[in-house]
Design a protein around this motif. Structure first.
Motif, PDB file in Angstrom:
ATOM      1  N   GLN A 115      24.890 -16.785 -41.985  1.00 13.38           N
ATOM      2  CA  GLN A 115      25.653 -16.103 -42.734  1.00 13.38           C
ATOM      3  C   GLN A 115      26.777 -16.743 -43.462  1.00 13.38           C
ATOM      4  N   THR A 144      22.524  -9.390 -49.419  1.00 12.75           N
ATOM      5  CA  THR A 144      21.885  -7.980 -48.990  1.00 12.75           C
ATOM      6  C   THR A 144      23.185  -6.894 -49.107  1.00 12.75           C
ATOM      7  N   ARG A 156      26.038  -6.211 -46.274  1.00  8.13           N
ATOM      8  CA  ARG A 156      25.875  -6.872 -45.134  1.00  8.13           C
ATOM      9  C   ARG A 156      26.347  -8.287 -45.437  1.00  8.13           C
ATOM     10  N   ASP A 210      15.189  -9.271 -40.835  1.00  5.82           N
ATOM     11  CA  ASP A 210      15.735  -8.548 -41.839  1.00  5.82           C
ATOM     12  C   ASP A 210      15.405  -8.737 -43.248  1.00  5.82           C
TER      13      ASP A 210
END
Length: 252
Positions: free
Chosen positions: A46, A80, A83, A152
């Motif tokens: 991330q 996303t 997120r 995901d």
């Protein structure tokens, strides 16, 4: 433990160059792309928050947002909703053969597979669907709109048609089980094979891009297929759209 998104990022490059005709957002995008390429920002990881990146580069969040959008358009990151933004992983090898199984393919790659039911309806088969399923035009079918994820990350979305009354309430079984194969098992179909496959490519529409968490216009691989049960009866006609940045189709 501190959230990785909130850890201050120390710039590894000189400050942004001002007044040289190169937009700040492009310099930021190039810097982040370089870190993705070097592995400093690892695949699947991330990115820092927009606020952290804005502080790092000394710009406002709008400029950072434009840089991240540019990276998404290049297929390097995925944003996303709610997120954050993630570095895209290496494409998943996806074999297409006599027994193509999404769940098995994703699980073999060490990732968790799941299918989401986005919508379902009963309708009269059009000429193309009727021919694919060996039905009379106008025969009743159940059509499902689905999305298929590895962990995901959405890899594909599809429209699947199945003949009625044999597969009445198939959509409910799929929603519960998250897998076409497991749903077929609930209907007594323990094995099925691929009768035909056609592969093509095109750009993603805005609606398709939203389903796959990619930028509109990104390349899609199209797979149109028909499956049959152990007796050779046609049971499934599907039009699948794969994100070309996330899968590598292998025709067996």
């Amino acid at each position: 433990m501190a959230d990785a998104r909130d850890i201050p990022v120390t710039p590894s490059e000189p400050p942004l160059r001002r007044g040289e005709g190169l937009a700040a957002w492009r310099q930021i995008a190039d810097a982040l792309a370089g870190e993705i390429g070097s592995g400093a920002l690892p695949a699947g990881g991330q990115l820092p928050t927009e606020a952290a990146l804005a502080k790092r580069f000394g710009v406002n969040r709008h400029t950072v947002r434009r840089a991240l959008a540019s990276l998404a358009e290049r297929g390097l990151v995925r944003a996303t909703q709610g997120r954050g933004t993630f570095v895209e992983q290496a494409p998943l090898a996806y074999p297409i053969g006599p027994r193509t199984r999404f769940s098995e393919t994703v699980t073999r790659a060490g990732r968790e597979a799941w299918g989401d039911l986005l919508g379902a309806r009963v309708l009269a088969a059009d000429a193309e669907t009727a021919e694919a399923l060996g039905l009379a035009p106008g025969a009743a079918v159940v059509e499902m709109l689905t999305r298929h994820r590895a962990d995901d990350t959405p890899l594909s979305t599809a429209r699947t048609s199945l003949p009625l009354p044999r597969f009445a309430a198939f959509d409910a079984a799929y929603a519960r089980l998250g897998s076409i194969t497991r749903a077929f098992g609930a209907f007594g179909v323990d094995d099925y094979t691929r009768l035909s496959t056609r592969v093509g490519a095109r750009a993603a529409s805005a609606e398709e891009a939203a389903r796959l968490d990619i930028a509109p216009g990104r390349p899609l691989l199209t797979v149109t297929s028909v499956n049959v049960d152990g007796r050779g009866q046609r049971i499934q006609a599907t039009q699948s759209l794969f994100s070309a940045d996330r899968v590598e189709l292998i025709l067996e």
